[in-house]
Motif scaffolding. Structure first.
Motif, PDB file in Angstrom:
ATOM      1  N   MET A   1       0.816  -1.205   0.000  1.00  0.00           N
ATOM      2  CA  MET A   1       0.000   0.000   0.000  1.00  0.00           C
ATOM      3  C   MET A   1       0.856   1.263   0.000  1.00  0.00           C
ATOM      4  SD  MET A   1      -3.170   0.850  -0.015  1.00  0.00           S
ATOM      5  CE  MET A   1      -4.611   1.083   0.915  1.00  0.00           C
ATOM      6  N   PRO A   2       1.990   1.292   0.732  1.00  0.00           N
ATOM      7  CA  PRO A   2       2.790   2.517   0.710  1.00  0.00           C
ATOM      8  C   PRO A   2       3.286   2.884  -0.680  1.00  0.00           C
ATOM      9  CG  PRO A   2       3.455   1.137   2.553  1.00  0.00           C
ATOM     10  CD  PRO A   2       2.491   0.333   1.725  1.00  0.00           C
ATOM     11  N   GLY A   3       3.600   1.876  -1.519  1.00  0.00           N
ATOM     12  CA  GLY A   3       4.049   2.185  -2.877  1.00  0.00           C
ATOM     13  C   GLY A   3       2.962   2.866  -3.681  1.00  0.00           C
ATOM     14  N   GLY A   4       1.716   2.429  -3.487  1.00  0.00           N
ATOM     15  CA  GLY A   4       0.596   3.032  -4.192  1.00  0.00           C
ATOM     16  C   GLY A   4       0.352   4.460  -3.752  1.00  0.00           C
ATOM     17  N   LEU A   5       0.514   4.697  -2.455  1.00  0.00           N
ATOM     18  CA  LEU A   5       0.317   6.045  -1.935  1.00  0.00           C
ATOM     19  C   LEU A   5       1.389   6.992  -2.458  1.00  0.00           C
ATOM     20  CD1 LEU A   5      -1.424   7.761  -0.077  1.00  0.00           C
ATOM     21  CD2 LEU A   5       0.081   7.137   1.803  1.00  0.00           C
ATOM     22  N   ALA A   6       2.625   6.508  -2.532  1.00  0.00           N
ATOM     23  CA  ALA A   6       3.706   7.347  -3.072  1.00  0.00           C
ATOM     24  C   ALA A   6       3.456   7.656  -4.542  1.00  0.00           C
ATOM     25  CB  ALA A   6       5.047   6.648  -2.891  1.00  0.00           C
ATOM     26  N   ILE A  11       1.993  11.370  -9.017  1.00  0.00           N
ATOM     27  CA  ILE A  11       1.104  11.741 -10.123  1.00  0.00           C
ATOM     28  C   ILE A  11       0.326  13.016  -9.790  1.00  0.00           C
ATOM     29  CG2 ILE A  11      -0.951  11.015 -11.398  1.00  0.00           C
ATOM     30  CD1 ILE A  11       0.190   8.164 -11.289  1.00  0.00           C
ATOM     31  N   GLY A  12      -0.178  13.109  -8.559  1.00  0.00           N
ATOM     32  CA  GLY A  12      -0.896  14.318  -8.151  1.00  0.00           C
ATOM     33  C   GLY A  12       0.007  15.543  -8.147  1.00  0.00           C
ATOM     34  N   GLY A  13       1.240  15.364  -7.677  1.00  0.00           N
ATOM     35  CA  GLY A  13       2.201  16.479  -7.666  1.00  0.00           C
ATOM     36  C   GLY A  13       2.552  16.933  -9.065  1.00  0.00           C
TER      37      GLY A  13
END
Length: 110
Positions: A1-6, A11-13
């Motif tokens: 899950m941490p990889g997905g959040l990063a 992408i958002g940044g």
């Protein structure tokens, strides 16, 4: 899950930076078109942007109760429509298992 959040932050940044650069570059008048006064161009751009942002906000602030359609209740998530929590939403695998359990129980009931 941490990889997905990063990845979401990356992408958002990148989207935020691209939007900020597009906004900043739109404030510079194009050299190919005879604009006249750069101050007038910038004033029109900022003024029209302010109008586009404030018009819907003013309509929302001045809304009347009778404008609302009582039949337009919207549940943002399927669990809210059932009155449950978001973790209660069955996955396709759970639905298949429930359907198989229902079909197995039907012949025994007869």
């Amino acid at each position: 899950m941490p990889g997905g959040l990063a990845g979401m932050w990356i992408i958002g940044g990148a989207g935020f930076v691209a939007s900020a650069l597009a906004l900043a570059s739109s404030l510079v008048p194009p050299s190919q078109i005879g604009i006249g006064s750069p101050a007038l161009y910038l004033g029109l751009l900022v003024g029209l942007t302010a109008l586009i942002i404030t018009a819907p906000l003013l309509l929302y602030a001045r809304r009347e109760p009778h404008w609302r359609d009582p039949g337009s209740e919207v549940a943002l998530f399927a669990a809210e429509a059932r009155g449950g929590r978001s973790g209660d939403t069955p996955t396709p695998r759970h639905r298949r298992a429930e359907a198989e359990a229902d079909t197995e129980a039907d012949p025994a009931d007869e």
